[in-house]
Motif scaffolding. Structure first.
Motif, short mmCIF file in Angstrom:
data_model
loop_
_atom_site.label_atom_id
_atom_site.label_comp_id
_atom_site.label_asym_id
_atom_site.label_seq_id
_atom_site.Cartn_x
_atom_site.Cartn_y
_atom_site.Cartn_z
N THR A 1 0.83 -1.20 0.00
CA THR A 1 0.00 0.00 0.00
C THR A 1 0.86 1.25 0.00
O THR A 1 2.07 1.19 0.27
CB THR A 1 -0.92 0.01 1.23
OG1 THR A 1 -0.12 -0.11 2.43
CG2 THR A 1 -1.90 -1.16 1.20
N ASP A 2 0.22 2.40 -0.28
CA ASP A 2 0.94 3.66 -0.24
C ASP A 2 0.91 4.24 1.17
O ASP A 2 0.45 3.59 2.12
CB ASP A 2 0.36 4.65 -1.26
CG ASP A 2 -1.11 4.98 -0.99
OD1 ASP A 2 -1.59 4.76 0.13
OD2 ASP A 2 -1.79 5.47 -1.93
N ALA A 3 1.39 5.49 1.32
CA ALA A 3 1.48 6.12 2.63
C ALA A 3 0.12 6.31 3.28
O ALA A 3 0.02 6.46 4.50
CB ALA A 3 2.20 7.46 2.51
N HIS A 4 -0.94 6.32 2.47
CA HIS A 4 -2.30 6.51 3.00
C HIS A 4 -3.00 5.18 3.26
O HIS A 4 -4.17 5.16 3.66
CB HIS A 4 -3.12 7.34 2.03
CG HIS A 4 -2.52 8.68 1.72
ND1 HIS A 4 -2.47 9.70 2.64
CD2 HIS A 4 -1.92 9.15 0.58
CE1 HIS A 4 -1.87 10.76 2.10
NE2 HIS A 4 -1.53 10.44 0.85
N GLY A 5 -2.31 4.08 3.01
CA GLY A 5 -2.91 2.76 3.22
C GLY A 5 -3.72 2.27 2.04
O GLY A 5 -4.40 1.24 2.15
N ASP A 6 -3.66 2.97 0.92
CA ASP A 6 -4.41 2.54 -0.27
C ASP A 6 -3.59 1.53 -1.08
O ASP A 6 -2.37 1.69 -1.23
CB ASP A 6 -4.73 3.76 -1.15
CG ASP A 6 -5.63 4.75 -0.45
OD1 ASP A 6 -6.53 4.31 0.28
OD2 ASP A 6 -5.43 5.98 -0.62
#
Length: 304
Positions: free
Chosen positions: A68-73
């Motif tokens: 995931t990315d830094a936003h949890g996506d």
């Protein structure tokens, strides 16, 4: 001649036994086990089955992880792992399941005043059924397939009613007086207009629905949803590094599109990292997500 009193001799004997067993069990045995574990064929597993990518440790082949990315996506260029209930996700120090069973179908709804103020309600809780419904809808949207599944509403929560009224000896409601959709907070429009001739109501905050008979509603969705079960449920350990070939195939088109690859090439990579049944008959075929993603980065680096 031993001049020590009896109590002192007993304590001295106990101290000698403690020292001897400390050396044997605390020093010699661990060293022997460590030496055996470093033998050819065992060393990789004993060292944690670490997987290297470009000279760095990318993780363990035995422990799942997030992509995931830094936003949890979820990152579109990577295959995604199955959910995890271990700590914050795949935490080996907190290995375990959610301990929620198939009868966990009623949500604890959040306080609407906190929702309106944009604040989380620490007492709110999604049932296991709603968690599965939410995940399935999200994965369906991500992969471009129908994310609906039995016992889920079109809005992605558990399709469960509280049927209130007099009951017979078996506990079944004879003549419903009220019917409440327990996981749809007012002013939502319930997923069913009526049930057995009675109008279905949304659930008011704080309303006790246990007075009625809790009744999950299957709905008209296909018996076999497009989103596989391992995509929406966590493993018992919370550390499972594998997904089913069906879940990998569901993600193949998205990954191929993100990396500019053909579906056939991505399918070949999935096949390469699919392990068969243990001893030919135990378990099911499984795809190691970390090793598959590393192979993708090596053969077709993401250019986005």
């Amino acid at each position: 001649m031993n001049t020590l009193p009896a109590w002192a001799r007993r304590h001295l004997a106990a101290l000698r036994a403690l020292l001897v067993f400390t050396v044997i069990c605390g020093v010699l045995y661990p060293l022997a086990v460590t030496a055996v574990a470093q033998a050819p064929g065992l060393r990789h597993r004993a060292d944690g089955s670490r997987v290297n990518a470009d000279g760095r440790n990318a993780g363990s082949a035995l422990i799942g992880q997030k992509f995931t990315d830094a936003h949890g996506d979820p990152l579109k260029q990577y295959f995604q792992s199955r959910p995890s209930a271990a700590g914050g996700g795949y935490d080996p120090t907190a290995s375990g399941a959610s301990n929620l069973g198939p009868e966990d179908v009623v949500d604890t709804l959040p306080d609407p005043a906190l929702v309106k103020a944009g604040r989380p309600d620490p007492n709110a809780r999604q049932s296991l059924l709603t968690q599965v419904c939410v995940r399935s809808m999200a994965i369906g949207a991500r992969e471009g397939v129908d994310g609906s599944r039995p016992y889920c509403t079109g809005g992605g929560v558990g399709a469960v009613l509280s049927v209130i009224g007099p009951r017979d000896a078996s506990g079944a409601v004879v003549h419903p007086a009220r019917v409440v959709s327990v996981n749809e907070a007012c002013p939502a429009t319930p997923f069913l207009a009526t049930y057995r001739g009675v109008k279905v109501e949304c659930r008011a905050f704080g309303e006790d629905v246990d007075a009625g008979r809790i009744t999950p509603v299957r709905g008209g969705t296909p018996a076999r949803p497009a989103v596989p079960s391992d995509a929406v449920t966590a493993s018992g350990s919370g550390l499972d590094p594998h997904i089913t070939p069906a879940y990998a195939s569901l993600q193949a088109e998205r990954v191929a599109r993100a990396r500019g690859l053909s579906a056939g090439r991505v399918g070949a990579l999935i096949d390469r990292h699919t392990a068969g049944r243990a001893l030919g008959f135990m378990g099911e075929p499984a795809v190691n997500v970390l090793q598959l993603n590393i192979d993708l980065d090596r053969t077709a680096p993401y250019r986005g």
